[in-house]
Design a protein around this motif. Sequence first.
Motif, PDB file in Angstrom:
ATOM      1  N   ARG A  41      -9.707  21.901  18.011  1.00 20.91           N
ATOM      2  CA  ARG A  41     -10.607  22.549  17.053  1.00 20.91           C
ATOM      3  C   ARG A  41     -11.743  21.613  16.655  1.00 20.91           C
ATOM      4  O   ARG A  41     -12.896  22.031  16.560  1.00 20.91           O
TER       5      ARG A  41
ATOM      6  N   SER B 185     -14.112  21.360  19.584  1.00 18.03           N
ATOM      7  CA  SER B 185     -14.835  22.625  19.737  1.00 18.03           C
ATOM      8  C   SER B 185     -15.902  22.778  18.668  1.00 18.03           C
ATOM      9  O   SER B 185     -17.002  23.255  18.942  1.00 18.03           O
TER      10      SER B 185
ATOM     11  N   ALA C 157     -16.536  27.848  22.158  1.00 19.30           N
ATOM     12  CA  ALA C 157     -17.451  26.697  22.201  1.00 19.30           C
ATOM     13  C   ALA C 157     -18.172  26.628  23.544  1.00 19.30           C
ATOM     14  O   ALA C 157     -19.376  26.372  23.605  1.00 19.30           O
TER      15      ALA C 157
ATOM     16  N   TRP D   4     -10.817  28.582  20.357  1.00 17.10           N
ATOM     17  CA  TRP D   4     -11.882  27.640  20.008  1.00 17.10           C
ATOM     18  C   TRP D   4     -12.594  27.087  21.242  1.00 17.10           C
ATOM     19  O   TRP D   4     -13.822  27.094  21.295  1.00 17.10           O
ATOM     20  N   PRO D   5     -11.860  26.613  22.242  1.00 18.20           N
ATOM     21  CA  PRO D   5     -12.558  26.052  23.411  1.00 18.20           C
ATOM     22  C   PRO D   5     -13.399  27.095  24.150  1.00 18.20           C
ATOM     23  O   PRO D   5     -14.527  26.814  24.553  1.00 18.20           O
TER      24      PRO D   5
ATOM     25  N   LYS E 160     -14.175  33.206  18.434  1.00 17.18           N
ATOM     26  CA  LYS E 160     -13.075  32.246  18.560  1.00 17.18           C
ATOM     27  C   LYS E 160     -11.707  32.904  18.448  1.00 17.18           C
ATOM     28  O   LYS E 160     -10.745  32.446  19.054  1.00 17.18           O
TER      29      LYS E 160
END
Length: 178
Positions: A5, A8, A116, A112-113, A107
């Motif tokens: 997190r 990200s 991002a 998250w990744p 997200k």
Amino acid sequence: METIRSRSTAVFFVAIVLAAVLRLPDLALRPMHADEAVHADKFGTLLEDGHYAYDSSEYHGPTLYYLTLPSAWLQGERRYVEIDEVTLRVVPALLGVLLVAATLGAKGFLGWPGAAIAALLTAVSPAMVFYSRYFIHEVPLVLFTFGALLGACWYLQRASALPALLTGVCVGLMHATK
């Protein structure tokens, strides 16, 4: 999980800054395209007369023009002859940066990744950068479409008034844009 997190979040921040760096400088560097000039004329009429007459047989809706009014007012421009490329093009450029920031809303679906990476790819996408520097309706339409999709996905996850309202507002803005 917290490390993912944190990384990200850093990528989101970098993506938003990168989007601004790629979209905002030198907006007046190139001449206006014919489509931009037509839209500038439509905006100039709105700026001077205070109203926009929609013609369903041609042109787009008024969303871009109304979103551009604050840009002109902040520059102290009240007449068509006073507006310039920066006044006009800064609006889609800022909306392009907002689109990158809006990927944070994904997200919950992408993780998250994933969100991002989506932000970073949107920030550096040649097409997104190019069209975000044009005074045309495509970037607002993409932003409102993305907002409608986010709202609909949020609503499907947890039905409530807020995601329904976001979806409805974005669909209305999509219609008013194109």
